[in-house]
Design a protein around this motif. Structure first.
Motif, PDB file in Angstrom:
ATOM      1  N   GLU A 180      80.127 -46.324  95.894  1.00 35.18           N
ATOM      2  CA  GLU A 180      80.301 -44.929  95.481  1.00 35.18           C
ATOM      3  C   GLU A 180      81.775 -44.546  95.385  1.00 35.18           C
ATOM      4  N   PRO A 181      82.112 -43.595  94.502  1.00 34.11           N
ATOM      5  CA  PRO A 181      83.487 -43.089  94.469  1.00 34.11           C
ATOM      6  C   PRO A 181      83.861 -42.458  95.819  1.00 34.11           C
ATOM      7  N   ARG A 182      85.145 -42.575  96.161  1.00 36.85           N
ATOM      8  CA  ARG A 182      85.628 -42.067  97.460  1.00 36.85           C
ATOM      9  C   ARG A 182      85.244 -40.607  97.692  1.00 36.85           C
ATOM     10  N   ASP A 183      85.384 -39.786  96.640  1.00 42.60           N
ATOM     11  CA  ASP A 183      85.138 -38.351  96.819  1.00 42.60           C
ATOM     12  C   ASP A 183      83.708 -38.072  97.243  1.00 42.60           C
ATOM     13  N   ARG A 184      82.782 -38.821  96.644  1.00 41.92           N
ATOM     14  CA  ARG A 184      81.369 -38.594  96.974  1.00 41.92           C
ATOM     15  C   ARG A 184      81.094 -38.964  98.435  1.00 41.92           C
ATOM     16  N   ARG A 239      81.677 -35.158 105.169  1.00 44.41           N
ATOM     17  CA  ARG A 239      81.945 -33.757 105.587  1.00 44.41           C
ATOM     18  C   ARG A 239      80.650 -33.026 105.924  1.00 44.41           C
ATOM     19  N   ASP A 282      90.914 -35.078 105.420  1.00 45.29           N
ATOM     20  CA  ASP A 282      91.587 -35.075 104.118  1.00 45.29           C
ATOM     21  C   ASP A 282      91.128 -36.284 103.302  1.00 45.29           C
ATOM     22  N   ALA A 283      91.752 -36.494 102.142  1.00 42.88           N
ATOM     23  CA  ALA A 283      91.307 -37.539 101.223  1.00 42.88           C
ATOM     24  C   ALA A 283      91.529 -38.944 101.776  1.00 42.88           C
ATOM     25  N   GLU A 284      92.371 -39.061 102.806  1.00 46.58           N
ATOM     26  CA  GLU A 284      92.619 -40.366 103.431  1.00 46.58           C
ATOM     27  C   GLU A 284      91.755 -40.584 104.670  1.00 46.58           C
ATOM     28  N   LEU A 339      83.298 -39.033 100.854  1.00 45.88           N
ATOM     29  CA  LEU A 339      83.951 -38.047 101.733  1.00 45.88           C
ATOM     30  C   LEU A 339      83.140 -36.761 101.817  1.00 45.88           C
ATOM     31  N   ASP A 340      82.563 -36.347 100.690  1.00 49.72           N
ATOM     32  CA  ASP A 340      81.714 -35.146 100.734  1.00 49.72           C
ATOM     33  C   ASP A 340      80.521 -35.374 101.660  1.00 49.72           C
TER      34      ASP A 340
END
Ligand code: BTN
Length: 235
Positions: A173-177, A183, A206-208, A179-180
């Motif tokens: 999966e893409p990192r953003d997904r 969260r 954060d994004a890291e 991370l969401d």
């Protein structure tokens, strides 16, 4: 990291640490996805030098060899990706205490230990899950801190299959997904936390994958998992 996870597989009745066995396999060229499981560990390791304790035959104790091409950045979010995958396999009630302790209620259900040589393109992902642990069998100091799925031992293998499928999906999966998803499982958000360097209110990641903290003066800082040990938190 495209190939299937879990093959080849070595299952041991007892070993010191599945992470050590997987590391040996990685150093001798074992492919991506190689899995080491054990029924019991004599020297199970946790993060920050802690011991990982599990009554024999009661837990999922596993370590995966993961490799990625030299052209790729090392997967810095791997510990968080793994935490999301464990939650997927556990179900909607699982929460994550940054960076990757898996909680059920107030107790710790699972732990994740990533080791290896990122510069050489490999890591060992070690995961312990209290699938069939009876908390009264744990050492006294851990009893009040641990959680268990409380299932029968026959469910450890099906749980492993679920977890490998979840890991396969989440690693793609893409990192953003991811991370969401992390969260949404965040157990600390809005809670007061303390570490050796200070205290404040947890404010997500954060994004890291760093923990964001709002300090008493209103400033925000980012804490890195390798550098900080949370001393207290109110769930
Ligand atoms: C932590 O919560 O501090 C991480 C615990 C990781 C435990 C697992 S059990 C399987 C693998 N082998 C080890 O020695 N440790 C990991």
């Amino acid at each position: 990291m495209g190939a299937a996870l879990g093959l080849p597989r070595v299952h041991l009745r007892r070993t010191d640490s599945t992470n050590d066995r997987a590391r040996e396999f990685a150093l001798t060229g074992a492919p991506h996805g190689t899995l080491v499981t054990a029924a019991a560990q004599s020297a199970g390791r946790g993060r920050q030098g802690r011991h990982w304790s599990a009554p024999p035959g009661s837990s999922l104790l596993m370590s995966l060899v993961l490799r990625w091409p030299a052209s790729d950045r090392s997967p810095t979010l791997l510990p968080l990706v793994a935490a999301v995958a464990v939650c997927d396999a556990v179900g909607p009630d699982a929460r994550i205490k940054w960076p990757n302790d898996i909680l059920l209620g107030d107790g710790k259900l699972a732990g994740i230990l990533v080791e290896g040589r990122p510069q050489q393109g490999w890591a060992v992902l070690g995961i312990g899950v209290n699938v069939a642990v009876r908390t009264e069998e744990l050492p006294a100091p851990l009893r009040a801190l641990a959680a268990t799925l409380g299932q029968g031992r026959e469910t450890i293998e099906p749980f492993l299959a679920e977890l490998l499928a979840a890991l396969t999906r989440r690693l793609e999966e893409p990192r953003d997904r991811v991370l969401d998803a992390w969260r949404e499982r965040d157990a600390l958000r809005g809670r007061e936390i303390a570490w050796a360097g200070g205290r404040g209110s947890a404010d997500g990641v954060d994004a890291e994958g760093h923990l964001l903290v709002e300090l008493p003066d209103g400033a925000q800082i980012a804490l890195a998992a390798g550098e900080v040990h949370l001393e207290s938190y109110n769930l």
